[in-house]
Design a protein around this motif. Structure first.
Motif, PDB file in Angstrom:
ATOM      1  N   LEU A  51       0.859  -1.179   0.000  1.00  0.00           N
ATOM      2  CA  LEU A  51       0.000   0.000   0.000  1.00  0.00           C
ATOM      3  C   LEU A  51       0.894   1.227   0.000  1.00  0.00           C
ATOM      4  CD1 LEU A  51      -2.644   1.583   0.244  1.00  0.00           C
ATOM      5  CD2 LEU A  51      -2.502   1.267   2.731  1.00  0.00           C
ATOM      6  N   VAL A  52       0.670   2.110  -0.954  1.00  0.00           N
ATOM      7  CA  VAL A  52       1.397   3.377  -1.046  1.00  0.00           C
ATOM      8  C   VAL A  52       0.391   4.461  -0.680  1.00  0.00           C
ATOM      9  CG1 VAL A  52       2.696   4.924  -2.542  1.00  0.00           C
ATOM     10  CG2 VAL A  52       2.870   2.437  -2.861  1.00  0.00           C
ATOM     11  N   THR A  53       0.618   5.112   0.462  1.00  0.00           N
ATOM     12  CA  THR A  53      -0.334   6.078   0.982  1.00  0.00           C
ATOM     13  C   THR A  53       0.356   7.406   1.257  1.00  0.00           C
ATOM     14  OG1 THR A  53      -2.151   6.351   2.574  1.00  0.00           O
ATOM     15  CG2 THR A  53      -0.089   5.392   3.419  1.00  0.00           C
ATOM     16  N   GLY A  54      -0.428   8.416   1.541  1.00  0.00           N
ATOM     17  CA  GLY A  54       0.115   9.740   1.836  1.00  0.00           C
ATOM     18  C   GLY A  54      -0.893  10.810   1.472  1.00  0.00           C
ATOM     19  N   MET A  55      -0.579  12.005   1.850  1.00  0.00           N
ATOM     20  CA  MET A  55      -1.455  13.140   1.608  1.00  0.00           C
ATOM     21  C   MET A  55      -1.465  13.512   0.126  1.00  0.00           C
ATOM     22  SD  MET A  55      -2.528  13.924   4.679  1.00  0.00           S
ATOM     23  CE  MET A  55      -2.716  12.163   4.676  1.00  0.00           C
ATOM     24  N   GLY A  77      -0.629  15.340  -3.081  1.00  0.00           N
ATOM     25  CA  GLY A  77       0.571  16.054  -3.495  1.00  0.00           C
ATOM     26  C   GLY A  77       1.878  15.415  -3.082  1.00  0.00           C
ATOM     27  N   THR A  78       1.810  14.232  -2.470  1.00  0.00           N
ATOM     28  CA  THR A  78       3.065  13.575  -2.086  1.00  0.00           C
ATOM     29  C   THR A  78       3.635  12.719  -3.209  1.00  0.00           C
ATOM     30  OG1 THR A  78       1.860  11.754  -1.034  1.00  0.00           O
ATOM     31  CG2 THR A  78       2.607  13.576   0.398  1.00  0.00           C
ATOM     32  N   GLY A  79       2.839  12.473  -4.259  1.00  0.00           N
ATOM     33  CA  GLY A  79       3.375  11.753  -5.408  1.00  0.00           C
ATOM     34  C   GLY A  79       2.826  10.363  -5.629  1.00  0.00           C
ATOM     35  N   LYS A  80       1.728  10.003  -4.984  1.00  0.00           N
ATOM     36  CA  LYS A  80       1.189   8.648  -5.130  1.00  0.00           C
ATOM     37  C   LYS A  80       0.886   8.297  -6.586  1.00  0.00           C
ATOM     38  CE  LYS A  80      -2.274   9.341  -2.347  1.00  0.00           C
ATOM     39  NZ  LYS A  80      -2.029  10.746  -2.001  1.00  0.00           N
ATOM     40  N   SER A  81       0.225   9.182  -7.291  1.00  0.00           N
ATOM     41  CA  SER A  81      -0.134   8.892  -8.692  1.00  0.00           C
ATOM     42  C   SER A  81       1.096   8.827  -9.584  1.00  0.00           C
ATOM     43  CB  SER A  81      -1.111   9.942  -9.214  1.00  0.00           C
ATOM     44  OG  SER A  81      -2.320   9.881  -8.501  1.00  0.00           O
ATOM     45  N   SER A  82       2.044   9.715  -9.378  1.00  0.00           N
ATOM     46  CA  SER A  82       3.279   9.694 -10.175  1.00  0.00           C
ATOM     47  C   SER A  82       4.047   8.403  -9.945  1.00  0.00           C
ATOM     48  CB  SER A  82       4.159  10.895  -9.825  1.00  0.00           C
ATOM     49  OG  SER A  82       3.516  12.098 -10.158  1.00  0.00           O
ATOM     50  N   VAL A  83       4.113   7.975  -8.702  1.00  0.00           N
ATOM     51  CA  VAL A  83       4.797   6.734  -8.356  1.00  0.00           C
ATOM     52  C   VAL A  83       4.091   5.543  -9.009  1.00  0.00           C
ATOM     53  CG1 VAL A  83       5.102   5.158  -6.389  1.00  0.00           C
ATOM     54  CG2 VAL A  83       5.915   7.511  -6.230  1.00  0.00           C
ATOM     55  N   HIS A 140       5.029  -3.335 -13.255  1.00  0.00           N
ATOM     56  CA  HIS A 140       4.344  -3.790 -12.048  1.00  0.00           C
ATOM     57  C   HIS A 140       2.849  -3.539 -12.137  1.00  0.00           C
ATOM     58  CE1 HIS A 140       8.078  -4.579  -9.943  1.00  0.00           C
ATOM     59  NE2 HIS A 140       8.522  -3.404 -10.368  1.00  0.00           N
ATOM     60  N   ARG A 141       2.089  -4.372 -11.452  1.00  0.00           N
ATOM     61  CA  ARG A 141       0.642  -4.166 -11.362  1.00  0.00           C
ATOM     62  C   ARG A 141       0.382  -3.067 -10.342  1.00  0.00           C
ATOM     63  NH1 ARG A 141      -4.019  -8.250  -9.203  1.00  0.00           N
ATOM     64  NH2 ARG A 141      -5.785  -6.970  -9.880  1.00  0.00           N
ATOM     65  N   THR A 142      -0.333  -2.041 -10.765  1.00  0.00           N
ATOM     66  CA  THR A 142      -0.648  -0.923  -9.877  1.00  0.00           C
ATOM     67  C   THR A 142      -2.148  -0.648  -9.927  1.00  0.00           C
ATOM     68  OG1 THR A 142      -0.295   0.758 -11.583  1.00  0.00           O
ATOM     69  CG2 THR A 142       1.612   0.164 -10.232  1.00  0.00           C
ATOM     70  N   VAL A 143      -2.680  -0.217  -8.792  1.00  0.00           N
ATOM     71  CA  VAL A 143      -4.084   0.161  -8.700  1.00  0.00           C
ATOM     72  C   VAL A 143      -4.151   1.479  -7.942  1.00  0.00           C
ATOM     73  CG1 VAL A 143      -6.351  -0.436  -7.749  1.00  0.00           C
ATOM     74  CG2 VAL A 143      -4.887  -2.233  -8.735  1.00  0.00           C
ATOM     75  N   VAL A 159      -0.823  -0.748  -4.475  1.00  0.00           N
ATOM     76  CA  VAL A 159      -2.111  -0.084  -4.344  1.00  0.00           C
ATOM     77  C   VAL A 159      -1.854   1.301  -3.785  1.00  0.00           C
ATOM     78  CG1 VAL A 159      -4.356  -0.137  -3.189  1.00  0.00           C
ATOM     79  CG2 VAL A 159      -3.278  -2.284  -3.934  1.00  0.00           C
ATOM     80  N   SER A 160      -2.355   2.341  -4.467  1.00  0.00           N
ATOM     81  CA  SER A 160      -2.149   3.694  -3.954  1.00  0.00           C
ATOM     82  C   SER A 160      -3.479   4.303  -3.539  1.00  0.00           C
ATOM     83  CB  SER A 160      -1.448   4.581  -4.989  1.00  0.00           C
ATOM     84  OG  SER A 160      -2.274   4.793  -6.107  1.00  0.00           O
ATOM     85  N   GLY A 161      -3.426   5.039  -2.444  1.00  0.00           N
ATOM     86  CA  GLY A 161      -4.610   5.715  -1.953  1.00  0.00           C
ATOM     87  C   GLY A 161      -4.441   6.150  -0.519  1.00  0.00           C
ATOM     88  N   CYS A 162      -5.379   6.962  -0.094  1.00  0.00           N
ATOM     89  CA  CYS A 162      -5.402   7.418   1.294  1.00  0.00           C
ATOM     90  C   CYS A 162      -6.866   7.602   1.686  1.00  0.00           C
ATOM     91  CB  CYS A 162      -4.616   8.717   1.451  1.00  0.00           C
ATOM     92  SG  CYS A 162      -4.427   9.220   3.177  1.00  0.00           S
ATOM     93  N   LYS A 163      -7.399   6.602   2.347  1.00  0.00           N
ATOM     94  CA  LYS A 163      -8.801   6.593   2.736  1.00  0.00           C
ATOM     95  C   LYS A 163      -8.923   6.304   4.232  1.00  0.00           C
ATOM     96  CE  LYS A 163     -10.044   6.879  -1.623  1.00  0.00           C
ATOM     97  NZ  LYS A 163      -8.875   7.508  -2.160  1.00  0.00           N
ATOM     98  N   SER A 164      -9.988   6.784   4.830  1.00  0.00           N
ATOM     99  CA  SER A 164     -10.152   6.619   6.282  1.00  0.00           C
ATOM    100  C   SER A 164     -10.352   5.162   6.685  1.00  0.00           C
ATOM    101  CB  SER A 164     -11.315   7.472   6.788  1.00  0.00           C
ATOM    102  OG  SER A 164     -12.535   7.060   6.204  1.00  0.00           O
ATOM    103  N   ASN A 165     -10.804   4.304   5.786  1.00  0.00           N
ATOM    104  CA  ASN A 165     -11.021   2.897   6.131  1.00  0.00           C
ATOM    105  C   ASN A 165      -9.892   1.970   5.677  1.00  0.00           C
ATOM    106  OD1 ASN A 165     -11.728   3.108   3.397  1.00  0.00           O
ATOM    107  ND2 ASN A 165     -13.394   1.631   3.561  1.00  0.00           N
ATOM    108  N   GLN A 166      -8.784   2.528   5.208  1.00  0.00           N
ATOM    109  CA  GLN A 166      -7.711   1.666   4.701  1.00  0.00           C
ATOM    110  C   GLN A 166      -7.083   0.813   5.793  1.00  0.00           C
ATOM    111  OE1 GLN A 166      -5.231   4.711   2.951  1.00  0.00           O
ATOM    112  NE2 GLN A 166      -3.735   4.575   4.601  1.00  0.00           N
ATOM    113  N   GLY A 167      -7.120   1.277   7.030  1.00  0.00           N
ATOM    114  CA  GLY A 167      -6.537   0.513   8.135  1.00  0.00           C
ATOM    115  C   GLY A 167      -7.153  -0.864   8.301  1.00  0.00           C
ATOM    116  N   LEU A 168      -8.403  -1.030   7.864  1.00  0.00           N
ATOM    117  CA  LEU A 168      -9.041  -2.344   7.928  1.00  0.00           C
ATOM    118  C   LEU A 168      -8.270  -3.374   7.108  1.00  0.00           C
ATOM    119  CD1 LEU A 168     -12.760  -1.235   7.379  1.00  0.00           C
ATOM    120  CD2 LEU A 168     -11.677  -1.878   9.550  1.00  0.00           C
ATOM    121  N   PHE A 169      -7.544  -2.895   6.105  1.00  0.00           N
ATOM    122  CA  PHE A 169      -6.842  -3.778   5.183  1.00  0.00           C
ATOM    123  C   PHE A 169      -5.345  -3.906   5.486  1.00  0.00           C
ATOM    124  CE2 PHE A 169     -10.684  -2.492   3.107  1.00  0.00           C
ATOM    125  CZ  PHE A 169     -11.128  -3.663   2.510  1.00  0.00           C
TER     126      PHE A 169
END
Length: 159
Positions: free
Chosen positions: A7-11, A13-19, A28-31, A72-82
């Motif tokens: 999981l690639v997370t962050g606020m 503007g930190t570069g998640k989409s670019s990465v 690599h498989r990316t989502v 997997v890139s994203g930053c969601k409030s429920n990501q901790g479940l995963f």
């Protein structure tokens, strides 16, 4: 080939989409979970709206990944479940000024163009990033050149 889920997370503007784009060009498989297929709006009991992962689809994605690296890139409030289902939870970070400059300059995402959105980014930086930092397995400062950031992420698929 070993199965690795990162999981690639962050606020914003930190570069998640670019990465994610660079990892994909390297084969690599990316989502990127910041679309309607992976995420949706919910309303909490207090009336607040929240853009969260579609838990059924995230479960299917992670259950169905059977070989190689999945980023997997994203930053969601429920990501901790995963979190238990990821081998690595990587926080991308950058100074506030750089994050704001990136969101203003990007052409592929309208979020961050308005002053109230930039204020929300700064509020999340203060409130949310410390929580992400406390639960991540690795933090990468994205002031480094993109290829170096991606090299560090890519190395996780070989660890």
């Amino acid at each position: 080939m070993a199965r690795v889920r990162v999981l690639v997370t962050g606020m914003s503007g930190t570069g998640k989409s670019s990465v994610a784009r660079e990892l994909a060009t390297r084969g690599h498989r990316t989502v990127d979970t910041d679309d309607d297929h992976w995420s949706h709006w919910v309303r909490h009991p207090d009336g607040e709206r929240d853009w969260v992962w579609r838990e059924d689809r995230m479960s299917e994605l992670l259950d169905g990944h059977d070989g190689g690296a999945l980023y997997v890139s994203g930053c969601k409030s429920n990501q901790g479940l995963f979190y238990p289902r990821f081998d690595h939870v990587v926080l991308l970070s950058a100074p506030a000024e750089l994050m704001l400059a990136r969101v203003v300059a990007r052409a592929d995402n309208p979020f961050g163009k308005r002053p109230e959105e930039r204020a929300a980014i700064l509020a999340d930086l203060a409130a949310v990033e410390p929580l992400l930092r406390a639960t991540s397995t690795l933090e990468i400062d994205t002031t480094a050149p993109l290829p170096e950031v991606v090299d560090r992420l890519e190395a996780l698929s070989h660890a």
